[in-house]
Design a protein around this motif. Structure first.
Motif, PDB file in Angstrom:
ATOM      1  N   PRO A 128       0.821  -1.223   0.000  1.00 34.84           N
ATOM      2  CA  PRO A 128       0.000   0.000   0.000  1.00 34.84           C
ATOM      3  C   PRO A 128       0.855   1.273   0.000  1.00 34.84           C
ATOM      4  CG  PRO A 128      -0.894  -1.582   1.561  1.00 34.84           C
ATOM      5  CD  PRO A 128       0.435  -2.128   1.097  1.00 34.84           C
ATOM      6  N   SER A 129       1.939   1.274   0.780  1.00 31.57           N
ATOM      7  CA  SER A 129       2.818   2.443   0.798  1.00 31.57           C
ATOM      8  C   SER A 129       3.570   2.580  -0.521  1.00 31.57           C
ATOM      9  CB  SER A 129       3.805   2.356   1.964  1.00 31.57           C
ATOM     10  OG  SER A 129       3.120   2.490   3.187  1.00 31.57           O
ATOM     11  N   ILE A 130       4.046   1.478  -1.057  1.00 25.81           N
ATOM     12  CA  ILE A 130       4.755   1.518  -2.341  1.00 25.81           C
ATOM     13  C   ILE A 130       3.843   2.103  -3.420  1.00 25.81           C
ATOM     14  CG2 ILE A 130       5.751   0.086  -4.180  1.00 25.81           C
ATOM     15  CD1 ILE A 130       6.743  -1.789  -1.857  1.00 25.81           C
ATOM     16  N   ASP A 131       2.614   1.637  -3.477  1.00 27.68           N
ATOM     17  CA  ASP A 131       1.662   2.164  -4.462  1.00 27.68           C
ATOM     18  C   ASP A 131       1.437   3.659  -4.270  1.00 27.68           C
ATOM     19  OD1 ASP A 131       1.448  -0.397  -5.498  1.00 27.68           O
ATOM     20  OD2 ASP A 131      -0.446  -0.826  -4.462  1.00 27.68           O
ATOM     21  N   PHE A 132       1.314   4.080  -3.024  1.00 27.17           N
ATOM     22  CA  PHE A 132       1.133   5.504  -2.720  1.00 27.17           C
ATOM     23  C   PHE A 132       2.335   6.308  -3.202  1.00 27.17           C
ATOM     24  CE2 PHE A 132       2.010   8.935   0.374  1.00 27.17           C
ATOM     25  CZ  PHE A 132       0.985   9.801   0.003  1.00 27.17           C
ATOM     26  N   TYR A 133       3.553   5.846  -2.898  1.00 32.58           N
ATOM     27  CA  TYR A 133       4.753   6.581  -3.305  1.00 32.58           C
ATOM     28  C   TYR A 133       4.853   6.672  -4.828  1.00 32.58           C
ATOM     29  CZ  TYR A 133       6.035   5.642   1.550  1.00 32.58           C
ATOM     30  OH  TYR A 133       6.053   5.539   2.916  1.00 32.58           O
ATOM     31  N   LEU A 134       4.519   5.594  -5.496  1.00 36.97           N
ATOM     32  CA  LEU A 134       4.540   5.621  -6.961  1.00 36.97           C
ATOM     33  C   LEU A 134       3.515   6.619  -7.502  1.00 36.97           C
ATOM     34  CD1 LEU A 134       4.994   1.820  -7.741  1.00 36.97           C
ATOM     35  CD2 LEU A 134       6.723   3.640  -7.948  1.00 36.97           C
ATOM     36  N   SER A 135       2.374   6.747  -6.840  1.00 32.81           N
ATOM     37  CA  SER A 135       1.350   7.707  -7.278  1.00 32.81           C
ATOM     38  C   SER A 135       1.840   9.145  -7.158  1.00 32.81           C
ATOM     39  CB  SER A 135       0.046   7.519  -6.488  1.00 32.81           C
ATOM     40  OG  SER A 135       0.128   8.113  -5.199  1.00 32.81           O
ATOM     41  N   LEU A 136       2.833   9.368  -6.295  1.00 34.58           N
ATOM     42  CA  LEU A 136       3.429  10.700  -6.136  1.00 34.58           C
ATOM     43  C   LEU A 136       4.545  10.940  -7.151  1.00 34.58           C
ATOM     44  CD1 LEU A 136       3.790  10.872  -2.238  1.00 34.58           C
ATOM     45  CD2 LEU A 136       1.964  11.849  -3.653  1.00 34.58           C
ATOM     46  N   GLU A 137       4.800   9.946  -8.003  1.00 30.93           N
ATOM     47  CA  GLU A 137       5.877   9.962  -8.983  1.00 30.93           C
ATOM     48  C   GLU A 137       7.247   9.778  -8.343  1.00 30.93           C
ATOM     49  OE1 GLU A 137       5.587  12.937 -12.089  1.00 30.93           O
ATOM     50  OE2 GLU A 137       3.399  12.975 -11.868  1.00 30.93           O
TER      51      GLU A 137
END
Length: 155
Positions: A124-133
């Motif tokens: 979940p955190s990895i996906d969030f960080y990727l969404s921030l570019e």
């Protein structure tokens, strides 16, 4: 939602958030921080900074960060050691707002970058960080000398 910087009287709350984060990361046994140690290192020696995210005046998350330095850029960086939001407040945009505040601080302080680590199982955190570019630095490996190894090497 609003933010406020931590003050010395917040040390028990900071430690409580650290313990909640450690439980989430399945690392409770690794927490050796004490209130006295946090008070000294955060407020007397100023090794790191903390701010809280508040919802309706209640602290629901915290970020602890400090500055590092990039020799290649010739500039300081902002290193996010911990960011934690209590589970019932996740998914409400608080994490993104906290990252925005951190990015604003980094820009204001002329930082060349902002970095942090994430456990490889925390999707979940990895996906969030990727969404921030954010870009994973998977060509780098993190190494650590623990206190015992540091002491041995220093002798």
């Amino acid at each position: 939602m609003e933010f406020r910087n931590a003050v010395r009287e917040d040390v028990p709350l900071i430690l409580a958030f650290i313990k909640e984060l450690a439980a989430y990361e399945k690392m409770t046994k690794d927490v050796t921080a004490t209130e006295a140690l946090l008070e000294r290192t955060l407020f007397d020696e100023k090794h790191a900074e903390v701010f809280f995210a508040l919802v309706d005046g209640q602290e629901v998350g915290f970020a602890l960060f400090f500055h590092n330095f990039s020799t290649f850029l010739g500039k300081p960086g902002l290193y996010l050691e911990d960011l934690y939001i209590q589970p019932k407040f996740r998914g409400q945009g608080i994490g993104k707002a906290m990252f925005k505040k951190l990015a604003q601080l980094a820009v204001t302080r002329n930082c060349g970058r902002m970095e942090w680590s994430c456990l490889n199982w925390n999707q979940p955190s990895i996906d969030f960080y990727l969404s921030l570019e954010a870009q994973p630095m998977d060509e780098w490996m993190v190494y650590r000398l623990t206190e015992e190894a540091l002491t041995k090497l220093a002798e």
